[in-house]
Design an enzyme around this catalytic site. Structure first.
Site: not given
Ligand code: 5GP
Ligand code: ZN
Length: 113
Positions: A92-93, A31-32, A86, A101, A99
């Site tokens: 929080g999505q 995760d970034i 999520n 986590h 994906h």
């Molecule tokens: P969500 O909040 O949708 O469940 O999680 C999305 C996740 O993707 C977040 O934890 C966010 O840090 C990660 N993320 C978003 N854009 C990128 C990206 O370009 N590269 C990587 N490695 N992670 C990303």
């Protein structure tokens, strides 16, 4: 595959990612913006918008995500970890490509602080 999907772009190699695992069906990458010492994502290469969009035919793929994600966590040295999906913006999505986590290495009491 939607053009504007950031995770489809990672799958296609258009955006770089620190990959942990890849095969013909799945990709795992760091995760970034990590929320814990261990924080990586497992995604299917098939674009599915989120948990609520999983079809019956995707069920084996979802099980494989759990197995591969757990194997990676173990390989990274973590026996205990949390798995989060999520579904929907209010939950929080932020990326609408399903994906998983995997988080570990800090206090993982529930609910998250
Ligand atoms: P969500 O909040 O949708 O469940 O999680 C999305 C996740 O993707 C977040 O934890 C966010 O840090 C990660 N993320 C978003 N854009 C990128 C990206 O370009 N590269 C990587 N490695 N992670 C990303
Ligand atoms: Zn996608």
């Amino acid at each position: 595959m939607p053009d504007n999907c950031i995770f489809c772009k990672i799958i296609k190699g258009e955006i770089p990612a620190a990959k942990l695992f890849e095969d013909d069906e799945l990709l795992a990458f760091q995760d970034i913006n990590p929320a814990a010492p261990l924080h990586f994502l497992v995604i299917p290469k098939k674009h599915i918008s989120g948990p609520a969009a999983v079809a019956a035919e995707d069920e084996p793929l979802m099980g494989k995500m759990l197995r591969i994600g757990s194997e990676i966590a173990k390989k990274e040295g973590f026996e205990d970890f949390r798995i989060v999906f999520n579904n929907g913006a209010q939950a929080g999505q932020t990326v609408f490509h399903i994906h998983m986590h995997i988080l570990g290495g800090r206090d993982l009491n529930w609910p998250p602080g």
